[in-house]
Structures are given as structure tokens and as C-alpha cells.
Design an enzyme around this catalytic site. Structure first.
Site, PDB file in Angstrom:
ATOM      1  N   CYS A  19       0.808  -1.216   0.000  1.00 40.31           N
ATOM      2  CA  CYS A  19       0.000   0.000   0.000  1.00 40.31           C
ATOM      3  C   CYS A  19       0.843   1.268   0.000  1.00 40.31           C
ATOM      4  O   CYS A  19       0.300   2.370  -0.126  1.00 40.31           O
ATOM      5  CB  CYS A  19      -0.944  -0.005   1.200  1.00 40.31           C
ATOM      6  SG  CYS A  19      -2.316  -1.173   0.993  1.00 40.31           S
ATOM      7  N   LYS A  22       0.413   3.581  -3.104  1.00 36.36           N
ATOM      8  CA  LYS A  22      -0.763   4.409  -3.351  1.00 36.36           C
ATOM      9  C   LYS A  22      -0.369   5.846  -3.693  1.00 36.36           C
ATOM     10  O   LYS A  22       0.615   6.377  -3.185  1.00 36.36           O
ATOM     11  CB  LYS A  22      -1.685   4.409  -2.118  1.00 36.36           C
ATOM     12  CG  LYS A  22      -2.343   3.064  -1.853  1.00 36.36           C
ATOM     13  CD  LYS A  22      -3.208   3.084  -0.618  1.00 36.36           C
ATOM     14  CE  LYS A  22      -4.511   3.797  -0.838  1.00 36.36           C
ATOM     15  NZ  LYS A  22      -5.468   3.559   0.267  1.00 36.36           N
ATOM     16  N   ASP A  52     -14.598   6.535   1.159  1.00 37.45           N
ATOM     17  CA  ASP A  52     -14.907   5.330   1.929  1.00 37.45           C
ATOM     18  C   ASP A  52     -14.192   4.125   1.328  1.00 37.45           C
ATOM     19  O   ASP A  52     -13.562   4.206   0.272  1.00 37.45           O
ATOM     20  CB  ASP A  52     -16.424   5.097   1.988  1.00 37.45           C
ATOM     21  CG  ASP A  52     -16.877   4.584   3.340  1.00 37.45           C
ATOM     22  OD1 ASP A  52     -16.118   3.807   3.962  1.00 37.45           O
ATOM     23  OD2 ASP A  52     -17.967   4.963   3.790  1.00 37.45           O
ATOM     24  N   ASP A  53     -14.300   2.983   2.010  1.00 34.34           N
ATOM     25  CA  ASP A  53     -13.519   1.820   1.650  1.00 34.34           C
ATOM     26  C   ASP A  53     -14.080   1.033   0.477  1.00 34.34           C
ATOM     27  O   ASP A  53     -13.359   0.257  -0.149  1.00 34.34           O
ATOM     28  CB  ASP A  53     -13.384   0.899   2.865  1.00 34.34           C
ATOM     29  CG  ASP A  53     -12.659   1.581   4.002  1.00 34.34           C
ATOM     30  OD1 ASP A  53     -11.457   1.856   3.848  1.00 34.34           O
ATOM     31  OD2 ASP A  53     -13.293   1.876   5.033  1.00 34.34           O
ATOM     32  N   ASP A  70      -8.653  -3.658  -4.999  1.00 34.14           N
ATOM     33  CA  ASP A  70      -7.362  -3.235  -4.457  1.00 34.14           C
ATOM     34  C   ASP A  70      -6.270  -4.115  -5.047  1.00 34.14           C
ATOM     35  O   ASP A  70      -6.444  -5.326  -5.172  1.00 34.14           O
ATOM     36  CB  ASP A  70      -7.359  -3.339  -2.929  1.00 34.14           C
ATOM     37  CG  ASP A  70      -6.468  -2.281  -2.287  1.00 34.14           C
ATOM     38  OD1 ASP A  70      -5.353  -2.066  -2.804  1.00 34.14           O
ATOM     39  OD2 ASP A  70      -6.892  -1.666  -1.299  1.00 34.14           O
ATOM     40  N   ASP A  93     -11.563  -4.321   2.661  1.00 37.57           N
ATOM     41  CA  ASP A  93     -12.496  -3.223   2.416  1.00 37.57           C
ATOM     42  C   ASP A  93     -13.950  -3.663   2.533  1.00 37.57           C
ATOM     43  O   ASP A  93     -14.817  -2.865   2.880  1.00 37.57           O
ATOM     44  CB  ASP A  93     -12.246  -2.620   1.031  1.00 37.57           C
ATOM     45  CG  ASP A  93     -10.968  -1.791   0.991  1.00 37.57           C
ATOM     46  OD1 ASP A  93     -10.546  -1.314   2.052  1.00 37.57           O
ATOM     47  OD2 ASP A  93     -10.407  -1.616  -0.100  1.00 37.57           O
ATOM     48  N   GLY A 141     -11.143 -13.229 -13.551  1.00 41.30           N
ATOM     49  CA  GLY A 141     -10.263 -12.079 -13.437  1.00 41.30           C
ATOM     50  C   GLY A 141      -9.771 -11.607 -14.780  1.00 41.30           C
ATOM     51  O   GLY A 141     -10.316 -11.948 -15.824  1.00 41.30           O
ATOM     52  N   HIS A 142      -8.704 -10.811 -14.755  1.00 44.05           N
ATOM     53  CA  HIS A 142      -8.124 -10.260 -15.979  1.00 44.05           C
ATOM     54  C   HIS A 142      -6.628 -10.128 -15.784  1.00 44.05           C
ATOM     55  O   HIS A 142      -6.155  -9.792 -14.688  1.00 44.05           O
ATOM     56  CB  HIS A 142      -8.733  -8.889 -16.296  1.00 44.05           C
ATOM     57  CG  HIS A 142      -8.266  -8.315 -17.594  1.00 44.05           C
ATOM     58  ND1 HIS A 142      -8.588  -8.863 -18.815  1.00 44.05           N
ATOM     59  CD2 HIS A 142      -7.481  -7.231 -17.868  1.00 44.05           C
ATOM     60  CE1 HIS A 142      -8.044  -8.153 -19.784  1.00 44.05           C
ATOM     61  NE2 HIS A 142      -7.364  -7.153 -19.232  1.00 44.05           N
ATOM     62  N   ASP A 229     -10.449   0.896   7.309  1.00 43.30           N
ATOM     63  CA  ASP A 229      -9.230   0.127   7.560  1.00 43.30           C
ATOM     64  C   ASP A 229      -8.022   1.017   7.294  1.00 43.30           C
ATOM     65  O   ASP A 229      -8.020   1.863   6.410  1.00 43.30           O
ATOM     66  CB  ASP A 229      -9.173  -1.176   6.757  1.00 43.30           C
ATOM     67  CG  ASP A 229      -9.250  -0.979   5.257  1.00 43.30           C
ATOM     68  OD1 ASP A 229      -9.634   0.114   4.814  1.00 43.30           O
ATOM     69  OD2 ASP A 229      -8.936  -1.937   4.523  1.00 43.30           O
TER      70      ASP A 229
END
Length: 346
Positions: A19, A22, A52-53, A70, A93, A141-142, A229
Site C-alpha cells: 500500500c 498508493k 470510503d472503503d 485493491d 475493504d 479475473g483479468h 481500515d
């Protein structure tokens, strides 16, 4: 060949990790400042207005859908553990909104040619293991061929519309409870420099792969008013978002905040991430904190703990709920007060 000799360390393939990658909060505000509001969509209960999360969409009077995503670059060199950490972080989240995850989708960007297929497979295996343990299997997914390794999830969850926990419902008189110790960003910086001790590494893995399951149970406690979080913007960054969204002030007891002992030692030796300084610059107008504490309180927490705002009468039940899920260091770290958005660290 699926595996190559002398394959580079995962963390060496990325300019940042976890993180800590970010975008700084002030830069993000500038990018998103002109984004239109979604007030025309009545069923959209929560959007990005208060940072917000997750987003929340009301499906019926009994069911709300929580959606979030995320992803980040490696924070550790072990591919399986990287996958576990990234998945735990993404699912957090959903828990931070008071929901229970139901399924997920993988986001995969890998530098094909620099990493073996076996390493990539182990990353996906780690993410799958955590997702299945949380009851949110990876349903698809991708993937892309990217310059740096990236992995994460789109996570979906469910909750009752009346039990959604926003980050902007903090109330004066509440106490603030933090679920995990701080210092993960400092640990990751030390790991990249190859100076993190084995016990520090173990503590880092244990913390970053501990699911924030308490969030779903905390949503059932009437005295719990708000949750977020603590991740890339650090404790002070995410608390600033809560204060600004709720139009309240907060006071933090510096001696009450749980911090990994080795992280304190490393910071004293000058080990920190570049993100902590960016985080402080983004919030310094809303915070008064001793200079020696700023890098720790803005340390980016990959897969960090839940920050809960609740009525004092509910604090004991909240902490007990945390402990039932293995969050043994959860504790009260401060309180919420009336006033303009501002944080005082004493």
C-alpha cells in the site's frame, strides 16, 4: 521451462511495494476533485464522496452489495505470501463496510519474461488460498503483461442496508479502537534493504495475512458507528478522512497506539518509506503531532487493522470481538470530539 535459475527478487522488480504504492492523498484529491457526484442514483448508497472503503448498492430492503478493488506491487519476495497479503488487503475493504465477502476476481499484471510462470502461479495460489478461507472464491479475473508485477482482487460482499458502516458516521464522544499494530511499512522498507530480522518478518506476515473478519460482526453491535481500515495513508491519513467526512475532531493517545517493537527500533535507525513523508504533507493542515511520531503514524499499512469509532459503552464488546478473531492487540487509542476536523496527538 516454467522455473528459471537466478530469478530476480520480487521486490526488486517494482519501484514500491504494498500500500506504499498508493498515490498520495493530496494528489488523489486533485485528480478526483472535479469528479461528478452520483446523487441521481438512489440505490447507490455509498460512493467515493467521503473516500470510503468500498461502494455499496442497495439491492433490496434486506440486501446491499459491497464492491471494491485493491491491488499493488510486491511487498515481500515469497510469491505465495505476496498473493496472500494482496488478497487479505483487498478483502479488508468489504469487512470495513460491515459486510461478508462472497466472491472475488483476480487482477493480474506480470512482467512476462522477467518472472517464471511458476512464480506467477504461486502468487495466484496464495491469493486463492486466502479468498477461499474468507468464503470469497476467485471466480475469474483479468491479466496483462506489465512492466512491474501487480496483483490484487475485485471483492464483492453482502450486508444488510441498515448495517452498512461508513467511515463518515463518527460521533462526538466515541472512542477509537485500532485492531492491528502499526509498522508494516517500516518492516517492508527494512526487508527491501535485507535488514529485517526473521522475527520481524514473521510478525509482518502474521499481521498482513490476518483477515479483518471482525468487521462483519462489529456491524451487528448497535454502538459501533463507523469503521475504516488503516492502509496506505497511515493511521493519521485514514483518521483524517473519518474526521472530515463526519465533521468532528479527534484526539489520539500516543502511548496507547499499538506499534511493533522492531518497527520502533528500525525507525529510530532511520528506516522508513517514502510514502510516510508524502502522507504527512497531505494531512499536516489537519493534524498536530510531535515530529518524532509523524513517520510512524503516517506509515503506510499494507493490510492494516480496522479503525473503529464506537460508543464508550460498546468498547469492551468491540475489543472482545476483535480478540475472538485473533486480533489480540486491539485497543482503545483515542476519542472523538466536537469541533472542526482536526486530530491532536498527545
Amino acid at each position: 521451462m516454467s522455473v528459471r535459475e537466478n530469478e530476480p527478487r520480487l521486490t526488486s522488480l517494482a519501484h514500491g511495494g504494498g500500500c506504499g504504492c498508493k498515490i498520495a492523498p493530496n494528489v488523489l484529491r486533485e485528480i478526483l476533485g472535479a469528479a461528478p457526484v452520483n446523487s441521481a442514483y438512489e440505490a447507490l448508497m455509498v460512493d467515493a464522496a467521503t473516500s470510503d472503503d468500498a461502494a455499496v448498492y442497495k439491492i433490496s430492503d434486506e440486501v446491499a452489495l459491497i464492491a471494491t478493488t485493491d491491488f499493488f506491487m510486491p511487498i515481500v519476495d515469497d510469491p505465495f505470501e505476496f498473493g496472500r497479503i494482496a488478497a487479505t488487503n483487498a478483502l479488508s475493504d468489504v469487512y470495513a463496510m460491515g459486510g461478508r465477502p462472497i466472491f472475488s476476481l483476480a487482477i493480474v499484471g506480470m512482467p512476462i519474461g522477467k518472472m517464471s510462470t511458476e512464480t506467477i502461479r504461486k502468487i495466484l495460489d496464495g491469493g486463492r488460498a486466502v479468498s477461499e478461507a474468507a468464503g470469497a472464491p476467485v471466480a475469474g479475473g483479468h491479466s496483462i503483461d506489465s512492466a512491474e508485477p501487480i496483483y490484487g482482487l475485485v471483492a464483492m460482499g453482502l450486508a444488510h442496508p441498515d448495517r452498512i458502516l461508513r467511515n463518515a458516521n463518527t460521533k462526538p464522544g466515541d472512542v477509537l479502537i485500532l485492531g492491528k499494530p502499526l509498522g508494516v511499512g517500516i518492516f517492508s522498507a527494512a526487508l527491501k534493504r535485507e535488514i529485517l530480522s526473521p522475527s520481524g518478518y514473521d510478525a509482518m506476515i502474521q499481521s498482513t495475512t490476518l483477515l479483518n473478519r471482525p468487521g462483519a460482526d462489529l456491524a451487528q453491535i448497535d454502538g459501533v458507528h463507523a469503521i475504516t481500515d488503516v492502509t496506505g495513508f497511515g493511521l493519521l491519513g485514514h483518521l483524517t478522512e473519518m474526521c472530515k467526512g463526519s465533521s468532528v475532531a479527534a484526539e489520539i493517545d500516543q502511548n496507547a497506539v499499538p506499534i511493533f517493537d522492531e518497527a520502533k527500533t528500525l525507525l529510530a535507525d532511520g528506516v522508513k518509506t517514502g510514502a510516510s513523508g508524502r502522507n504527512w504533507e497531505s494531512i499536516k493542515d489537519w493534524v498536530d503531532a510531535p515530529a518524532e511520531l509523524r513517520d510512524m503514524l503516517t506509515d503506510p499499512q499494507t493490510s492494516g487493522g480496522l479503525l473503529v469509532s464506537c460508543h464508550p459503552d460498546s468498547a469492551a464488546e468491540v475489543i472482545e470481538t476483535f480478540k475472538q478473531h485473533g486480533h489480540t492487540q486491539a485497543c482503545v487509542i483515542g476519542e472523538v470530539r466536537e469541533g472542526s476536523p482536526f486530530i491532536q496527538v498527545r
